[in-house]
Design a protein around this motif. Structure first.
Motif, PDB file in Angstrom:
ATOM      1  N   ASN A  60      -3.939   6.499   6.756  1.00 12.15           N
ATOM      2  CA  ASN A  60      -3.154   6.653   5.548  1.00 12.15           C
ATOM      3  C   ASN A  60      -2.346   8.094   5.351  1.00 12.15           C
ATOM      4  O   ASN A  60      -1.237   7.782   4.693  1.00 12.15           O
ATOM      5  N   ASN A  61      -2.826   9.052   5.868  1.00 11.48           N
ATOM      6  CA  ASN A  61      -1.765  10.257   6.015  1.00 11.48           C
ATOM      7  C   ASN A  61      -0.538  10.286   6.491  1.00 11.48           C
ATOM      8  O   ASN A  61       0.573  10.616   6.371  1.00 11.48           O
ATOM      9  N   MET A  62      -0.558   9.527   7.526  1.00  6.92           N
ATOM     10  CA  MET A  62       0.756   9.021   8.283  1.00  6.92           C
ATOM     11  C   MET A  62       1.626   8.232   7.602  1.00  6.92           C
ATOM     12  O   MET A  62       2.653   8.363   7.685  1.00  6.92           O
ATOM     13  N   VAL A  63       1.002   7.290   6.604  1.00  2.00           N
ATOM     14  CA  VAL A  63       1.997   6.527   5.755  1.00  2.00           C
ATOM     15  C   VAL A  63       2.484   7.308   4.817  1.00  2.00           C
ATOM     16  O   VAL A  63       3.817   7.353   4.533  1.00  2.00           O
ATOM     17  N   LYS A  64       1.768   8.413   4.241  1.00  2.00           N
ATOM     18  CA  LYS A  64       2.528   9.490   3.345  1.00  2.00           C
ATOM     19  C   LYS A  64       3.584  10.160   4.027  1.00  2.00           C
ATOM     20  O   LYS A  64       4.626  10.688   3.397  1.00  2.00           O
ATOM     21  N   ALA A 103       8.293   0.480  -9.060  1.00  2.00           N
ATOM     22  CA  ALA A 103       8.707  -0.593  -8.494  1.00  2.00           C
ATOM     23  C   ALA A 103       8.570  -0.247  -6.800  1.00  2.00           C
ATOM     24  O   ALA A 103       9.152  -1.139  -6.193  1.00  2.00           O
ATOM     25  N   GLY A 104       8.170   0.704  -6.502  1.00  2.00           N
ATOM     26  CA  GLY A 104       8.253   1.036  -5.064  1.00  2.00           C
ATOM     27  C   GLY A 104       9.205   1.658  -4.789  1.00  2.00           C
ATOM     28  O   GLY A 104      10.114   2.555  -5.450  1.00  2.00           O
ATOM     29  N   VAL A 105       9.922   1.539  -3.554  1.00  2.00           N
ATOM     30  CA  VAL A 105      11.193   2.105  -2.859  1.00  2.00           C
ATOM     31  C   VAL A 105      11.988   1.116  -2.561  1.00  2.00           C
ATOM     32  O   VAL A 105      11.715  -0.217  -2.202  1.00  2.00           O
ATOM     33  N   SER A 106      13.253   1.500  -2.241  1.00  2.00           N
ATOM     34  CA  SER A 106      14.193   0.359  -1.850  1.00  2.00           C
ATOM     35  C   SER A 106      15.121   1.242  -0.772  1.00  2.00           C
ATOM     36  O   SER A 106      14.886   2.308  -0.435  1.00  2.00           O
ATOM     37  N   LEU A 107      15.520   0.439   0.456  1.00  2.00           N
ATOM     38  CA  LEU A 107      16.402   0.885   1.293  1.00  2.00           C
ATOM     39  C   LEU A 107      17.727   1.501   0.827  1.00  2.00           C
ATOM     40  O   LEU A 107      18.280   0.781  -0.144  1.00  2.00           O
ATOM     41  N   SER A 108      17.955   2.686   1.048  1.00  2.00           N
ATOM     42  CA  SER A 108      19.353   3.213   0.574  1.00  2.00           C
ATOM     43  C   SER A 108      20.488   2.314   1.106  1.00  2.00           C
ATOM     44  O   SER A 108      20.288   1.888   2.288  1.00  2.00           O
ATOM     45  N   ALA A 137       5.619  -1.347  -0.267  1.00  2.00           N
ATOM     46  CA  ALA A 137       4.367  -0.980   0.772  1.00  2.00           C
ATOM     47  C   ALA A 137       3.831   0.205   0.670  1.00  2.00           C
ATOM     48  O   ALA A 137       2.891   0.418   1.284  1.00  2.00           O
ATOM     49  N   PHE A 138       4.346   1.289   0.023  1.00  2.00           N
ATOM     50  CA  PHE A 138       4.111   2.596   0.086  1.00  2.00           C
ATOM     51  C   PHE A 138       2.837   2.577  -1.318  1.00  2.00           C
ATOM     52  O   PHE A 138       2.562   3.702  -1.623  1.00  2.00           O
ATOM     53  N   LEU A 139       2.843   1.612  -2.098  1.00  2.00           N
ATOM     54  CA  LEU A 139       1.805   1.436  -3.167  1.00  2.00           C
ATOM     55  C   LEU A 139       0.783   0.971  -2.803  1.00  2.00           C
ATOM     56  O   LEU A 139       0.387   0.312  -2.175  1.00  2.00           O
ATOM     57  N   GLY A 140      -0.342   1.510  -3.518  1.00  2.00           N
ATOM     58  CA  GLY A 140      -1.770   0.664  -3.332  1.00  2.00           C
ATOM     59  C   GLY A 140      -2.317   1.265  -2.105  1.00  2.00           C
ATOM     60  O   GLY A 140      -1.893   2.321  -1.387  1.00  2.00           O
ATOM     61  N   SER A 141      -3.438   0.514  -1.559  1.00  2.00           N
ATOM     62  CA  SER A 141      -3.899   0.829  -0.397  1.00  2.00           C
ATOM     63  C   SER A 141      -3.526  -0.166   0.971  1.00  2.00           C
ATOM     64  O   SER A 141      -4.075   0.091   1.902  1.00  2.00           O
ATOM     65  N   GLU A 142      -2.512  -0.730   0.947  1.00  2.00           N
ATOM     66  CA  GLU A 142      -2.182  -1.756   2.131  1.00  2.00           C
ATOM     67  C   GLU A 142      -1.501  -0.951   3.036  1.00  2.00           C
ATOM     68  O   GLU A 142      -1.288  -1.448   4.048  1.00  2.00           O
ATOM     69  N   GLY A 143      -0.760   0.136   2.985  1.00  2.00           N
ATOM     70  CA  GLY A 143       0.158   0.949   3.660  1.00  2.00           C
ATOM     71  C   GLY A 143      -0.262   0.916   5.171  1.00  2.00           C
ATOM     72  O   GLY A 143       0.195   0.563   6.001  1.00  2.00           O
ATOM     73  N   PRO A 144      -1.623   1.241   5.514  1.00  2.00           N
ATOM     74  CA  PRO A 144      -1.990   1.437   6.836  1.00  2.00           C
ATOM     75  C   PRO A 144      -2.353   0.200   7.612  1.00  2.00           C
ATOM     76  O   PRO A 144      -1.825   0.181   8.718  1.00  2.00           O
ATOM     77  N   ASP A 145      -2.636  -0.931   6.817  1.00  2.00           N
ATOM     78  CA  ASP A 145      -2.336  -2.054   7.507  1.00  2.00           C
ATOM     79  C   ASP A 145      -1.123  -2.663   7.861  1.00  2.00           C
ATOM     80  O   ASP A 145      -0.623  -3.317   8.808  1.00  2.00           O
TER      81      ASP A 145
END
Length: 207
Positions: free
Chosen positions: A51-55, A73-78, A37-45
């Motif tokens: 976009n800056n809030m996604v960061k 691979a993105g991120v995973s929940l700890s 979800a944090f990769l690419g441009s889909e985050g805001p949607d």
């Protein structure tokens, strides 16, 4: 033989956005299903924020120990992130907030200003400028010659104090900019002077 280990400092990873009410709920829910979800441009949607809030959200989830970075691979929940997502996804239990606060207050590398304020700033009834002076001194000593932005430190202090000291009761209850961490009442602001407070045990449920 001595080895040189570079000191890690992180200031203003939040893009000047304090953590907002509802952000972590979105983050936990979406990351559980979409590690990318944090990769690419889909985050805001996906998150319904800019976009800056996604960061900023990504930073906060990492600073609170809720996600593990996985590179491409993105991120995973700890493990803690998974527990919160399962048992308190809406962050309604003050103990959940306290658990996350305990993590960020120790996270010297990802949240340097938070660590220094809660562990190295012992005086009370301080104005913002006095807090800045203390943290600047402590971080300068910790950095051991490494350069950092004093402006970023100032922005961190603004976000930190607003995040913990704004009171929902005295503010518009519909105001989404109020951080959930204000519920812990760990910082008291009286006429522009800030004092750290011990947590009120009465807000925590019995186990």
């Amino acid at each position: 033989m001595a080895t040189n280990t570079k000191i890690k400092i992180r200031l203003q990873g939040h893009e000047k956005f304090a953590l907002r009410d509802g952000w972590l709920t979105k983050g936990l829910s979406i990351i559980d299903k979409r590690p990318d979800a944090f990769l690419g441009s889909e985050g805001p949607d996906l998150f319904g924020i800019g976009n800056n809030m996604v960061k900023s959200l990504r930073y906060w989830m990492r600073a609170f120990g809720l996600i593990i970075e996985g590179g491409s691979a993105g991120v995973s929940l700890s493990p803690i992130g998974k527990l919160i997502a399962k048992y308190d996804p809406y962050i309604e239990n003050p103990y959940t907030l306290w658990l996350m606060h305990s993590y960020i207050a120790k996270n010297k590398e990802e949240a340097t200003a938070w660590y220094m304020y809660f562990n190295r700033c012992d005086a009370n009834d301080l104005e913002k400028s006095q807090i800045y002076s203390i943290l600047l001194r402590e971080i300068t000593q910790y950095a051991s010659g490494q350069k950092f932005s004093e402006k970023s430190l100032s922005n961190d202090i603004d976000v930190l104090l607003n995040m913990y000291s704004k009171n929902k009761i005295k503010s518009d209850p519909e105001e989404k900019n109020i951080s959930p961490f204000s519920q812990l009442a760990l910082i008291k602001n009286v006429d522009g002077k800030y004092t750290k407070k011990h947590p009120d045990r009465r807000i925590f449920s019995e186990f």
